[in-house]
Write a protein that holds these residues in place. Structure first.
Motif, PDB file in Angstrom:
ATOM      1  N   SER A 201       0.834  -1.207   0.000  1.00  0.00           N
ATOM      2  CA  SER A 201       0.000   0.000   0.000  1.00  0.00           C
ATOM      3  C   SER A 201       0.870   1.259   0.000  1.00  0.00           C
ATOM      4  O   SER A 201       0.606   2.221  -0.734  1.00  0.00           O
ATOM      5  CB  SER A 201      -0.915   0.016   1.225  1.00  0.00           C
TER       6      SER A 201
ATOM      7  N   LEU B 164      -8.072  -7.698   0.387  1.00  0.00           N
ATOM      8  CA  LEU B 164      -8.211  -6.815  -0.770  1.00  0.00           C
ATOM      9  C   LEU B 164      -8.679  -5.424  -0.346  1.00  0.00           C
ATOM     10  O   LEU B 164      -8.172  -4.404  -0.829  1.00  0.00           O
ATOM     11  CB  LEU B 164      -9.185  -7.424  -1.777  1.00  0.00           C
ATOM     12  N   VAL B 165      -9.652  -5.383   0.565  1.00  0.00           N
ATOM     13  CA  VAL B 165     -10.145  -4.088   1.041  1.00  0.00           C
ATOM     14  C   VAL B 165      -9.058  -3.374   1.843  1.00  0.00           C
ATOM     15  O   VAL B 165      -8.863  -2.159   1.729  1.00  0.00           O
ATOM     16  CB  VAL B 165     -11.411  -4.271   1.895  1.00  0.00           C
ATOM     17  N   ASN B 166      -8.312  -4.138   2.637  1.00  0.00           N
ATOM     18  CA  ASN B 166      -7.232  -3.567   3.435  1.00  0.00           C
ATOM     19  C   ASN B 166      -6.147  -2.957   2.563  1.00  0.00           C
ATOM     20  O   ASN B 166      -5.500  -1.981   2.961  1.00  0.00           O
ATOM     21  CB  ASN B 166      -6.608  -4.642   4.339  1.00  0.00           C
ATOM     22  N   LEU B 167      -5.928  -3.548   1.395  1.00  0.00           N
ATOM     23  CA  LEU B 167      -4.926  -3.001   0.487  1.00  0.00           C
ATOM     24  C   LEU B 167      -5.313  -1.585   0.070  1.00  0.00           C
ATOM     25  O   LEU B 167      -4.498  -0.658   0.111  1.00  0.00           O
ATOM     26  CB  LEU B 167      -4.776  -3.903  -0.742  1.00  0.00           C
ATOM     27  N   GLY B 168      -6.579  -1.411  -0.328  1.00  0.00           N
ATOM     28  CA  GLY B 168      -7.053  -0.083  -0.701  1.00  0.00           C
ATOM     29  C   GLY B 168      -7.053   0.885   0.475  1.00  0.00           C
ATOM     30  O   GLY B 168      -6.660   2.050   0.345  1.00  0.00           O
ATOM     31  N   TRP B 169      -7.480   0.393   1.643  1.00  0.00           N
ATOM     32  CA  TRP B 169      -7.508   1.241   2.841  1.00  0.00           C
ATOM     33  C   TRP B 169      -6.085   1.629   3.246  1.00  0.00           C
ATOM     34  O   TRP B 169      -5.843   2.750   3.687  1.00  0.00           O
ATOM     35  CB  TRP B 169      -8.194   0.499   3.979  1.00  0.00           C
TER      36      TRP B 169
ATOM     37  N   ILE C 278      -3.573   2.110   1.240  1.00  0.00           N
ATOM     38  CA  ILE C 278      -3.134   3.178   0.338  1.00  0.00           C
ATOM     39  C   ILE C 278      -3.672   4.522   0.830  1.00  0.00           C
ATOM     40  O   ILE C 278      -2.957   5.531   0.852  1.00  0.00           O
ATOM     41  CB  ILE C 278      -3.607   2.897  -1.099  1.00  0.00           C
ATOM     42  N   PHE C 279      -4.947   4.521   1.252  1.00  0.00           N
ATOM     43  CA  PHE C 279      -5.549   5.743   1.781  1.00  0.00           C
ATOM     44  C   PHE C 279      -4.793   6.236   3.013  1.00  0.00           C
ATOM     45  O   PHE C 279      -4.483   7.429   3.141  1.00  0.00           O
ATOM     46  CB  PHE C 279      -7.018   5.489   2.127  1.00  0.00           C
TER      47      PHE C 279
END
Length: 211
Positions: free
Chosen positions: A47, A196-201, A203-204
């Motif tokens: 991320s 998968l959701v944690n990857l996006g989170w 990055i945020f």
């Protein structure tokens, strides 16, 4: 052999089994925690690396990875505690010769079926999104700053001013993810979805830490 000796021998045998089971259980749990922690750290690294291409100011990659290493084990144990305290499914036995989808046969015409425990699921979600969210967000903000050498007073100020805005941002995502994970996603696929959701989170969070 006298009865007392037999009882002692049986007790020692059972104690040996219990001891062996405890050792194996803890050994397995430690391996699981280690695997999950490494996965979390790798996701944080990925991320942060992605975030470097999205912002002119590089995020604190090392601090974010170290925080994942520190925070994942207690969070894993916390989730295990919540699951023991509020089991997500309850087992129902039905006497039937008709095969039921999603059920397991226990023999003798008895079918065992897992059914979602709505009350417990809502309880877990409520605890996760209140107490769990506050603690995790505050620790993330404070520890990531501290690992970058920021003075304690400034770390506390960041926690004070940014905890609530970050929680508001999280409320736009995690309650829905949690609900879908507990109700629609098969148990064996929940880790994948969460990752998968944690990857996006992640990055945020990395972009936010780079500000």
């Amino acid at each position: 052999m006298p009865r007392s000796h037999c009882a002692n021998a049986a007790h020692l045998h059972v104690s040996g089994i219990d001891s062996s089971y405890t050792i194996n259980f803890h050994s397995t749990m430690q391996k699981v925690i280690a695997r999950v922690t490494i996965q979390s750290a790798l996701l944080s690294l990925c991320s942060a690396l992605v975030a470097t291409f999205l912002t002119p100011k590089n995020p604190p990659i090392v601090a974010l990875v170290i925080f994942s290493l520190l925070a994942t084990p207690p969070n894993f144990l916390w989730q295990q505690y919540l699951e023991r305290k509020f089991p997500g499914y309850r087992v129902e036995k039905q006497e039937s010769n008709v095969e039921i989808k999603g059920a397991q046969s226990a023999g003798g015409g008895v079918t065992i079926k897992k059914k979602l425990n709505v009350r417990n699921t809502l309880m877990k979600m409520g605890i996760e999104q209140t107490l769990g969210s506050v603690v995790n967000v505050a620790l993330h903000l404070g520890i990531v700053q501290a690992l970058q050498g920021v003075p304690l007073s400034e770390c506390l100020q960041v926690v004070k001013t940014q905890t609530w805005p970050l929680m508001i941002a999280g409320y736009k995502l995690w309650p829905l993810v949690s609900l879908l994970n507990h109700t629609l996603v098969p148990v064996e696929q929940r880790t994948v979805v969460g990752s998968l959701v944690n990857l996006g989170w992640g990055i945020f969070l990395a972009l936010r830490s780079a500000r």
